[in-house]
Design a protein around this motif. Structure first.
Motif, PDB file in Angstrom:
ATOM      1  N   TYR A   1      33.132  61.858  21.352  1.00 17.62           N
ATOM      2  CA  TYR A   1      33.923  62.838  22.094  1.00 17.62           C
ATOM      3  C   TYR A   1      35.100  63.392  21.303  1.00 17.62           C
ATOM      4  O   TYR A   1      35.718  64.364  21.724  1.00 17.62           O
ATOM      5  CB  TYR A   1      34.305  62.269  23.461  1.00 17.62           C
TER       6      TYR A   1
ATOM      7  N   ALA B   1      32.821  66.178  20.039  1.00 15.73           N
ATOM      8  CA  ALA B   1      32.605  67.191  21.079  1.00 15.73           C
ATOM      9  C   ALA B   1      33.803  68.130  21.180  1.00 15.73           C
ATOM     10  O   ALA B   1      33.644  69.350  21.309  1.00 15.73           O
ATOM     11  CB  ALA B   1      32.344  66.507  22.419  1.00 15.73           C
TER      12      ALA B   1
ATOM     13  N   GLY C   1      28.255  57.311  23.246  1.00 15.68           N
ATOM     14  CA  GLY C   1      28.984  58.289  24.043  1.00 15.68           C
ATOM     15  C   GLY C   1      28.121  59.058  25.016  1.00 15.68           C
ATOM     16  O   GLY C   1      28.426  59.129  26.212  1.00 15.68           O
ATOM     17  N   THR C   2      27.044  59.658  24.530  1.00 23.20           N
ATOM     18  CA  THR C   2      26.190  60.432  25.423  1.00 23.20           C
ATOM     19  C   THR C   2      25.487  59.531  26.430  1.00 23.20           C
ATOM     20  O   THR C   2      25.265  59.918  27.570  1.00 23.20           O
ATOM     21  CB  THR C   2      25.147  61.242  24.624  1.00 23.20           C
TER      22      THR C   2
ATOM     23  N   CYS D   1      34.798  63.435  29.773  1.00 19.32           N
ATOM     24  CA  CYS D   1      34.508  62.780  28.508  1.00 19.32           C
ATOM     25  C   CYS D   1      35.745  62.921  27.623  1.00 19.32           C
ATOM     26  O   CYS D   1      36.337  64.001  27.556  1.00 19.32           O
ATOM     27  CB  CYS D   1      33.286  63.408  27.838  1.00 19.32           C
TER      28      CYS D   1
END
Length: 236
Positions: free
Chosen positions: A30, A33, A101-102, A116
């Motif tokens: 993240y 991301a 994470g995902t 997130c």
């Protein structure tokens, strides 16, 4: 705010679906991301598996795919913030699949609000929790089955910032800097790593947005969420 901290394996044992879930992966999902959005991407699709990520890219040739570890056929990028700083992602959709994470976000996809986060969006995430007046928040510590100190430190920092007007980040960042993940990244134990990755993962509040994940059809989609800054004289 009643904050609970748990690892991904504990989610199926919950008696009920969390109302608000904050999924934390500092090193590196993240953080990456947030950089993807900073580089102009419109949205991130969180993939269930590497095969799903490639299938989504095949179905949408203009999408880009990102994964953990070394470069691999079919994937455009790896899960490294340092390698993303020069990427032009304006208007693009990125499919992301990482080890933890995902997985964590998909595990709580039924929650009313899924955020997130990493240190780079900590303050915006805390502000959003305050704005939503969230009484009970479940923090998903994604790394090491809930034991990753960089993720736990970040989760605890966000929880503290959501309820206190002043929070010293020094201890939390120090714990993250000394974590197993930070050591492995710095020593090159993990693949697909840029020398600046640890430093970039520990940049507190680099970005002014939070990140919200919501189902869109059959997909779980992550988008940036602009959170108004808190006035200096506003109550927490």
């Amino acid at each position: 705010m009643d904050a609970h901290f748990l690892g991904i394996p504990e989610i199926p044992e919950l008696a009920e679906t969390p109302s608000v879930a904050v999924v934390v992966d500092v090193m590196r999902a993240y953080t990456v991301a947030a950089w993807v959005f900073a580089q102009g991407a419109e949205k991130i699709v969180l993939a269930e598996s590497l095969d799903d990520a490639l299938a989504l890219k095949t179905a949408h040739p203009d999408w880009m795919a990102l994964k953990d570890g070394p470069p691999a056929p079919g994937f455009d990028m790896v899960n490294s913030p340092g390698m993303l700083r020069s990427a032009d992602l304006r208007g693009r959709t990125v499919v992301q699949k990482t080890t933890a994470g995902t997985v964590g976000a998909l595990a709580v996809k039924e929650a009313s609000l899924v955020l997130c986060a990493g240190f780079v969006v900590a303050e915006a995430t805390a502000r959003l929790l305050r704005a939503r007046q969230s009484d009970r928040v479940t923090f998903v510590v994604t790394g090491e089955d809930g034991r990753a100190d960089e993720d736990l430190a970040c989760a605890q920092y966000i929880a503290r910032r959501a309820t206190e007007p002043v929070t010293d980040p020094t201890e939390f960042l120090h714990r993250a800097a000394k974590s197993r993940a930070a050591t492995e990244l710095a020593e090159g134990v993990r693949q697909g790593v840029h020398p600046d990755d640890v430093e970039l993962c520990l940049e507190l509040d680099r970005f002014p947005f939070a990140m919200t994940a919501e189902p869109e059809g059959s997909l779980m989609v992550l988008r940036p969420y602009a959170v108004p800054p808190r006035p200096d004289n506003a109550p927490v």
